[in-house]
Design a protein around this motif. Sequence first.
Motif, short mmCIF file in Angstrom:
data_model
loop_
_atom_site.label_atom_id
_atom_site.label_comp_id
_atom_site.label_asym_id
_atom_site.label_seq_id
_atom_site.Cartn_x
_atom_site.Cartn_y
_atom_site.Cartn_z
N ALA A 168 50.53 -6.43 -16.27
CA ALA A 168 50.38 -7.38 -15.17
C ALA A 168 49.16 -7.12 -14.31
O ALA A 168 48.66 -8.04 -13.65
CB ALA A 168 51.63 -7.35 -14.28
N MET A 169 48.67 -5.88 -14.29
CA MET A 169 47.50 -5.57 -13.47
C MET A 169 46.73 -4.41 -14.09
O MET A 169 47.31 -3.39 -14.44
CB MET A 169 47.90 -5.24 -12.03
CG MET A 169 48.86 -4.08 -11.88
SD MET A 169 49.47 -3.82 -10.18
CE MET A 169 47.98 -3.70 -9.24
N ASP A 174 46.73 -1.00 -3.44
CA ASP A 174 46.80 -2.03 -4.47
C ASP A 174 48.08 -1.91 -5.29
O ASP A 174 48.56 -2.90 -5.85
CB ASP A 174 45.60 -1.89 -5.42
CG ASP A 174 44.28 -1.93 -4.67
OD1 ASP A 174 44.02 -2.95 -4.00
OD2 ASP A 174 43.51 -0.94 -4.74
N LEU A 175 48.61 -0.70 -5.36
CA LEU A 175 49.82 -0.44 -6.13
C LEU A 175 50.63 0.63 -5.42
O LEU A 175 50.08 1.67 -5.03
CB LEU A 175 49.47 0.03 -7.55
CG LEU A 175 50.63 0.49 -8.44
CD1 LEU A 175 51.56 -0.68 -8.78
CD2 LEU A 175 50.10 1.12 -9.74
N THR A 179 47.84 -4.13 -0.01
CA THR A 179 46.73 -5.05 0.14
C THR A 179 47.24 -6.47 -0.14
O THR A 179 48.34 -6.65 -0.68
CB THR A 179 45.60 -4.71 -0.83
OG1 THR A 179 46.12 -4.74 -2.17
CG2 THR A 179 45.02 -3.33 -0.55
N PRO A 180 46.49 -7.51 0.20
CA PRO A 180 46.98 -8.88 0.00
C PRO A 180 47.45 -9.18 -1.42
O PRO A 180 48.40 -9.95 -1.60
CB PRO A 180 45.77 -9.73 0.38
CG PRO A 180 45.06 -8.91 1.40
CD PRO A 180 45.21 -7.49 0.94
N ASN A 181 46.81 -8.61 -2.43
CA ASN A 181 47.21 -8.85 -3.82
C ASN A 181 47.94 -7.66 -4.43
O ASN A 181 48.10 -7.58 -5.64
CB ASN A 181 45.98 -9.19 -4.66
CG ASN A 181 45.36 -10.51 -4.27
OD1 ASN A 181 46.06 -11.50 -4.08
ND2 ASN A 181 44.04 -10.53 -4.12
N GLY A 182 48.39 -6.75 -3.58
CA GLY A 182 49.03 -5.54 -4.07
C GLY A 182 50.41 -5.79 -4.68
O GLY A 182 51.07 -6.80 -4.37
N GLN A 183 50.83 -4.86 -5.54
CA GLN A 183 52.13 -4.96 -6.18
C GLN A 183 52.88 -3.64 -6.07
O GLN A 183 52.28 -2.59 -5.79
CB GLN A 183 51.97 -5.36 -7.66
CG GLN A 183 51.29 -6.70 -7.86
CD GLN A 183 51.52 -7.27 -9.25
OE1 GLN A 183 52.64 -7.33 -9.74
NE2 GLN A 183 50.44 -7.72 -9.89
#
Length: 263
Positions: free
Chosen positions: A31-32, A108-109, A134-138
């Motif tokens: 996924a990333m 980020d993760l 972060t805004p796109n972190g998972q």
Amino acid sequence: MALQQHKDANLRYQQQVDNSRTYVLPFIEQAMPLVPGMRVMEIGCGEGGVLTPLLEKGCQCVGVDLDPIRIELANNFLSNYVQNGQLRLISKNIYDVDFLGEFRNSFDLIILKDAIEHIPDQSKIIGYLKNLLTPNGQVYFGFPPWYMPHGGHQQICNSKVLSMLPYIHLLPRPLYRALLKAGGEHSSTIQELMEIKDTGISIERFEKIVKQQGFTVTLKKHYLINPIYKYKFGLQPRTQWGPVTHLPFVRNFVTTCVYYLIK
């Protein structure tokens, strides 16, 4: 009968590294991509084995654990990364004001491997993680569903019989405590197992909390045989049969591990 890795920190670390490299990272990378410079934090990092393959990929990592002894072990195992500034190891509560002040919207993760089932008020911590991403972190989670055969972590028992008995953690609290005491377990072991009984989490409850806290599931994988059982019991990992993964409640009893990514 407590397993060897429960007593041997070096063995435990090596198994964490292999499990992370072979199973956890490939799952996440579906996924990333994990690229140099990515900011990663592990909550409940223990000896640091899960973070090691991420450090090898060039990620900037922070490991947090409430147990200062395990942080000290991680510092020993990963001293090179600590010294070159690629890794920080912290023994602190992530709810501390100064922790949030330093790391707000930093990662980020975020990784919780075999951790969420030990944490009280899981809804609180899952919601709180939004402050650190972060805004796109998972966020990656790996945990054993509570109702599975050894979801109570009874494998840490010194009694060989109790450590092998499935589903005993589902007994009512007084019966479970009495059984552990009759089996000769130390009071500290009994306390730990009773605490896990209070915090164990099912697949349904986890997914409900994720939705309530405004996250979405980006990737998931359910295992019939937990990858970590390769080291504990010599069993080869097996993913769960597809139809079973869609059977609410029932799936918990025969699924020994789940992986999730949420954002």
